[in-house]
Enzyme design. Structure first.
Site, PDB file in Angstrom:
ATOM      1  N   TYR A 247      -4.063  11.024   1.235  1.00 34.25           N
ATOM      2  CA  TYR A 247      -4.481  10.661   0.104  1.00 34.25           C
ATOM      3  C   TYR A 247      -4.370  12.344  -0.742  1.00 34.25           C
ATOM      4  CZ  TYR A 247      -5.044   5.920   0.482  1.00 34.25           C
ATOM      5  OH  TYR A 247      -5.323   4.449   0.829  1.00 34.25           O
TER       6      TYR A 247
ATOM      7  N   HIS B 286      -4.818  -7.809   0.138  1.00 32.15           N
ATOM      8  CA  HIS B 286      -3.818  -6.237  -0.233  1.00 32.15           C
ATOM      9  C   HIS B 286      -3.021  -5.921   0.906  1.00 32.15           C
ATOM     10  CE1 HIS B 286      -3.463  -2.517  -1.167  1.00 32.15           C
ATOM     11  NE2 HIS B 286      -3.865  -1.996   0.830  1.00 32.15           N
TER      12      HIS B 286
ATOM     13  N   ASP C 279       0.707  -1.677  -0.145  1.00 32.92           N
ATOM     14  CA  ASP C 279      -0.210  -0.056   0.117  1.00 32.92           C
ATOM     15  C   ASP C 279       0.884   1.238   0.014  1.00 32.92           C
ATOM     16  OD1 ASP C 279      -2.958   0.250   0.241  1.00 32.92           O
ATOM     17  OD2 ASP C 279      -1.723   2.154   1.330  1.00 32.92           O
TER      18      ASP C 279
END
Length: 475
Positions: A390, A447, A241
């Site tokens: 983000y 993930h 990630d």
């Protein structure tokens, strides 16, 4: 006689011409060889990105900064737990759609079961004790209190201890690594690891940046300074990630310090090569460097890599644009926070979990582990600052950043888990990762590799390190 002299002169001329041709051929060969060697050298040449500098603390930067490393302990209180319970008890639920499962997000019916466990069975004090089983520390870097755990292996005669940093992503935390830590600190073939697990600033117990602009490049620099402060001149890195991008940036900034980079999430550069492989790959995969497993994971491409990403990336668009707006609700409601975070641990583990009423959450994880991760966000109030990461990274075109235009030249190991959101074949990965030592197709997992399949990830990482130690790359 004259005829003989003419023949002799012609023969000598021919011989001289042949010698000149041979010399020309040798010269041309050397020239071409030199050019090829230069091009190969340029391709293999270790390029770096600027280290940069920053200050993320409140107010003006002071003339000096305390570089002391302080022990830290996770704590809780009756007041904190009572506040949590009061908020849970006031939750207003939404009715779930018939047969909606997890297709619309976290199923409300199952959410009530999770919250009931949280309220009546989950023991936060017990989990705090588990968090504190490893030594925690904090140190000030670029104005921020950076939290990390440091786990040393038990001493054994003749063992080699190699330093390793593990970096998490969103919506995870350092706790993701608690099951893999024992596997890495145990001696295997005289090899063990001393592991550093930091919290990204703005996540969990690391202080959130007070100024705009803290991106993966800033996090990479901070973590390089942390490793230097701990006395490590060379070390290994592992990440998924956001952690995969942060560790990659660390390898680009100081490749001489990074003995090896291991990733369980990685993407490729877009370009003509990628387009051609998408057109040819389903029919003649060997021509574009695809394996049968690549074809199985990639195609049909639009469905698996466009439509599925659109279905699963709504959170990304919100967090990359207006994180503070959406963050208000989940920062105020523990149940809203749990639904927002745990939905990712369902879908990102296996997309088929969307068709299950319980989202398949307890197939790979225990509720205690899942809620411990949620509690790290809740008790620190860090969900909004984690969402801002983000925005900081995606406010401009990330593909035009210097790190996206620079190769990675340190030894690299890649673990391709089948449940990862996007698959990247070896032939794509090497366009950016120029020194791939290992590429593995793992049989299961998604993930959150360290959280889901700690043994598989540990085995793959150790095998990669062994290859590097046998044949290290010298800068």
């Amino acid at each position: 006689m004259q005829r003989l002299d003419f023949i002799k002169q012609a023969f000598l001329s021919l011989k001289i011409g042949q010698q000149q041709q041979q010399q020309l051929l040798i010269g041309s060969t050397l020239a071409v060889g030199g050019i090829l060697a230069y091009l190969v050298h340029k391709r293999r040449e270790a390029k770096t990105i600027p280290l940069g500098e920053g200050w993320w603390g409140a107010g003006e930067k002071p003339l000096s900064e305390d570089d002391t490393i302080h022990p830290f302990e996770v704590q809780t209180s009756d007041q904190e737990i009572e506040d949590l319970y009061e908020r849970i008890d006031r939750t207003r639920y939404t009715g779930s759609l018939e047969e909606g499962c997890f297709q619309y997000g976290f199923n409300s019916t199952y959410l009530k079961n999770v919250v009931s466990y949280w309220r009546h069975t989950f023991d936060w004090r017990k989990q705090v004790a588990i968090l504190n089983k490893y030594p925690h520390f904090k140190t000030k870097i670029e104005g921020l209190d950076v939290h990390f755990i440091r786990v040393r292996p038990p001493h054994r005669e003749g063992q080699r201890v190699l330093p390793l940093m593990l970096v998490h992503g969103w919506p995870g935390s350092f706790y993701e690594f608690y099951k893999i830590l024992p596997l890495l600190t145990e001696t295997q073939d005289d090899l063990a690891f001393e592991v550093i697990c930091p919290s990204i600033p703005g996540y969990g117990f690391s202080e959130a940046p007070h100024k705009q602009g803290f991106d993966t490049l800033a996090a990479a620099r901070v973590f390089l300074m942390l490793m230097e402060r701990l006395g490590f001149s060379q070390f290994y890195l592992q990440g998924g990630d956001w952690g995969s991008l942060i560790t990659t940036n660390m390898a680009q900034m100081k490749p001489q310090c990074v003995k090896g980079l291991h990733l369980n999430m990685f993407v490729s550069k877009k370009g003509l090569k990628m387009l051609l492989s998408l057109l040819i790959g389903p029919y003649l995969p060997f021509l574009v460097g695809f394996t049968r497993e690549d074809v199985r994971r990639l195609f049909p491409y639009l469905e698996k890599n466009v439509y599925e990403i659109l279905r699963e990336s709504g959170y990304l668009h919100i967090q990359a644009t207006k994180p503070d707006t959406a963050g208000c609700g989940v920062n105020d409601s523990p149940v809203g926070l749990a639904a927002y975070i745990l939905e990712k641990f369902s879908t990102w583990t296996d997309l088929k979990n969307r068709d299950l009423v319980d989202g398949g959450l307890e197939r790979k994880f225990s509720l205690d582990d899942l809620l411990t991760n949620v509690m790290i966000y809740w008790t620190t109030g860090s969900i909004v600052s984690s969402m801002r990461f983000y925005k900081e990274n995606l406010k401009t075109n990330i593909e035009k950043r210097v790190d996206s235009r620079t190769g990675v030249f340190v030894p690299t190991g890649l673990a391709a888990f089948p449940g990862e959101l996007m698959h990247c074949p070896h032939s794509w990965a090497r366009t950016r990762l120029r020194n791939i030592y290992s590429y593995s197709y793992l049989p299961r997992g998604g993930h959150f590799a360290a959280f889901e399949e700690p043994q598989l990830l540990a085995n793959d990482f150790v095998q990669f390190v062994k290859k590097v130690e046998v044949s290290p790359f010298i800068f």
